[in-house]
Design an enzyme around this catalytic site. Structure first.
Site, mmCIF file in Angstrom:
data_model
loop_
_atom_site.group_PDB
_atom_site.id
_atom_site.type_symbol
_atom_site.label_atom_id
_atom_site.label_comp_id
_atom_site.label_asym_id
_atom_site.label_seq_id
_atom_site.Cartn_x
_atom_site.Cartn_y
_atom_site.Cartn_z
ATOM 1 N N ARG A 10 0.892 -1.214 0.219
ATOM 2 C CA ARG A 10 0.147 0.305 0.225
ATOM 3 C C ARG A 10 0.810 1.183 -0.088
ATOM 4 O O ARG A 10 0.314 2.427 -1.075
ATOM 5 C CB ARG A 10 -0.931 -0.116 1.094
ATOM 6 C CG ARG A 10 -1.970 -0.742 1.588
ATOM 7 C CD ARG A 10 -2.476 -1.169 2.510
ATOM 8 N NE ARG A 10 -1.817 -2.271 2.686
ATOM 9 C CZ ARG A 10 -1.898 -3.695 2.775
ATOM 10 N NH1 ARG A 10 -3.224 -4.086 2.190
ATOM 11 N NH2 ARG A 10 -1.365 -4.488 2.374
ATOM 12 N N THR A 11 1.779 1.391 1.264
ATOM 13 C CA THR A 11 2.953 2.252 1.184
ATOM 14 C C THR A 11 3.387 3.056 -0.377
ATOM 15 O O THR A 11 3.119 4.183 -0.955
ATOM 16 C CB THR A 11 3.591 2.351 2.118
ATOM 17 O OG1 THR A 11 2.858 2.514 3.073
ATOM 18 C CG2 THR A 11 4.098 4.088 2.253
ATOM 19 N N LYS A 39 27.890 -4.056 -3.175
ATOM 20 C CA LYS A 39 29.155 -4.313 -2.947
ATOM 21 C C LYS A 39 30.034 -3.452 -2.365
ATOM 22 O O LYS A 39 30.683 -3.384 -1.762
ATOM 23 C CB LYS A 39 29.717 -3.613 -4.362
ATOM 24 C CG LYS A 39 29.295 -4.169 -5.856
ATOM 25 C CD LYS A 39 29.851 -3.137 -7.032
ATOM 26 C CE LYS A 39 28.526 -3.886 -8.056
ATOM 27 N NZ LYS A 39 28.912 -1.671 -9.247
ATOM 28 N N ARG A 60 11.438 4.007 2.819
ATOM 29 C CA ARG A 60 10.953 2.709 3.655
ATOM 30 C C ARG A 60 12.750 1.887 3.771
ATOM 31 O O ARG A 60 13.320 1.224 3.292
ATOM 32 C CB ARG A 60 9.766 1.535 3.480
ATOM 33 C CG ARG A 60 9.707 0.844 4.435
ATOM 34 C CD ARG A 60 8.335 0.091 3.646
ATOM 35 N NE ARG A 60 7.132 0.530 4.486
ATOM 36 C CZ ARG A 60 5.774 0.342 4.519
ATOM 37 N NH1 ARG A 60 5.796 -1.285 4.238
ATOM 38 N NH2 ARG A 60 5.007 1.168 4.941
HETATM 39 C C1 NCD Z 1 2.275 -1.289 8.302
HETATM 40 C C2 NCD Z 1 3.877 -0.782 8.384
HETATM 41 O O1 NCD Z 1 4.960 -1.452 7.154
HETATM 42 O O2 NCD Z 1 3.772 -0.236 9.175
HETATM 43 N N1 NCD Z 1 2.086 -2.047 7.349
HETATM 44 C C3 NCD Z 1 1.557 -0.763 6.166
HETATM 45 O O3 NCD Z 1 2.204 0.462 5.600
HETATM 46 N N2 NCD Z 1 0.087 0.125 5.548
HETATM 47 C C4 NCD Z 1 1.441 -2.191 8.794
HETATM 48 C C5 NCD Z 1 2.028 -3.970 8.977
HETATM 49 O O4 NCD Z 1 3.128 -3.451 8.084
HETATM 50 O O5 NCD Z 1 1.704 -3.920 9.727
#
Ligand code: NCD
Length: 280
Positions: A10-11, A39, A60
């Site tokens: 989703r993100t 590397k 992320r």
């Molecule tokens: C969450 C996350 O990645 O922290 N997911 C998200 O971004 N909607 C929650 C999860 O992974 O449980």
């Protein structure tokens, strides 16, 4: 630059869609096995490289605090492009908190907004970064009570409670989900984050049904309350609940795209340009 070195559905897709809506071009690195980190390049050097090709880095990572550290690193270079934290370890997920706040705001729009509401968090509150970010953001509202319902080993961490105390925010801690449901204006369910288990199978000792929203528990929920979940879900919310109008977790996904459009528009200060953009 979408730099996602940890799983995401989703993100990632909502940031990607948000960029497309705004007419931004994207480049992405999702698999560090195909980048120079393999590397032996440091993450600092990787980020400096990415900043050469992009005007914003959305990242992320499984490492807590990394987005913040990288923002600091870049701020001392000649190309200090903004960094957006799209989830950092067990630590923070601030854009999820924004979409959660937006969803709560819309849900309570005819009931005086978020002020004065009781929000019940359920599940893995120790390692669920979305809860940690949202609990902090909720301290900006007046008279909100936060109730943390979790098995004791997965209860919300002291650093967040300290932040709540500092902000003068009311909170309760417990492990009885059924008793908490009737007092909730919103219930925020989460999955057990077993990918962080230190010893194999420690999460499997949790009595999951006690922290699950089964269809029979809907009768305990107030008529005007809402049920949220950052997703992905496992068994903590029964699929039958999706049909109940109080379930807003699928709406959260859509809101996530729009809140990220708004965030990017705000970073690049283009609200006026959007307002003036000719309607098709
Ligand atoms: C969450 C996350 O990645 O922290 N997911 C998200 O971004 N909607 C929650 C999860 O992974 O449980």
């Amino acid at each position: 630059m979408l730099y996602f070195s940890q799983p995401s559905t989703r993100t990632f897709l909502s940031f990607h869609s948000a960029c497309q809506i705004l007419g931004m071009k994207t480049v992405e690195v999702r698999d560090t096995a195909t980048s120079s980190e393999m590397k032996g390049e440091t993450q600092e050097d990787s980020i400096r490289t990415f900043s050469s090709f992009a005007d914003v880095i959305i990242m992320r990572s499984a490492v807590g605090g990394l987005a913040e550290k990288m923002a600091w690193v870049l701020s001392h270079t000649e190309r200090p492009v903004p960094i957006v934290n799209a989830g950092s370890g067990k630590d923070q997920h601030p854009t999820q908190a924004l979409l959660d706040i937006y969803t709560l705001q819309r849900s309570f729009e005819r009931r005086g907004g978020i002020d004065g509401k009781t929000i019940v968090f359920v599940g893995d509150l120790a390692r669920g970064r979305t809860v940690r970010s949202l609990a902090s953001l909720l301290t900006l509202y007046r008279g909100v009570t936060q109730v943390f319902v979790a098995p004791p080993p997965l209860q919300i961490k002291e650093d967040i409670l300290e932040r709540l105390r500092q902000a003068g925010a009311a909170f309760e801690i417990g492990s009885d989900f059924e008793r908490a449901i009737p007092k909730a204006d919103a219930i925020y369910m989460t999955r057990i984050q077993d990918e962080w288990d230190e010893t194999r199978g420690e999460s499997s000792r949790i009595d999951l049904p006690r922290f699950s929203f089964t269809a029979d528990r809907l009768r305990l929920l107030r008529p005007a309350a809402v049920v949220l979940h950052p997703l992905p879900r496992r068994q903590e919310i029964a699929v039958e609940i999706d049909r109940d109008p109080r379930a807003v977790y699928w709406r959260q996904v859509r809101n996530g795209m729009w809140i990220r459009v708004a965030l990017l528009a705000s970073i690049f200060e283009c609200f006026e340009a959007i307002r003036r953009y000719p309607r098709a």
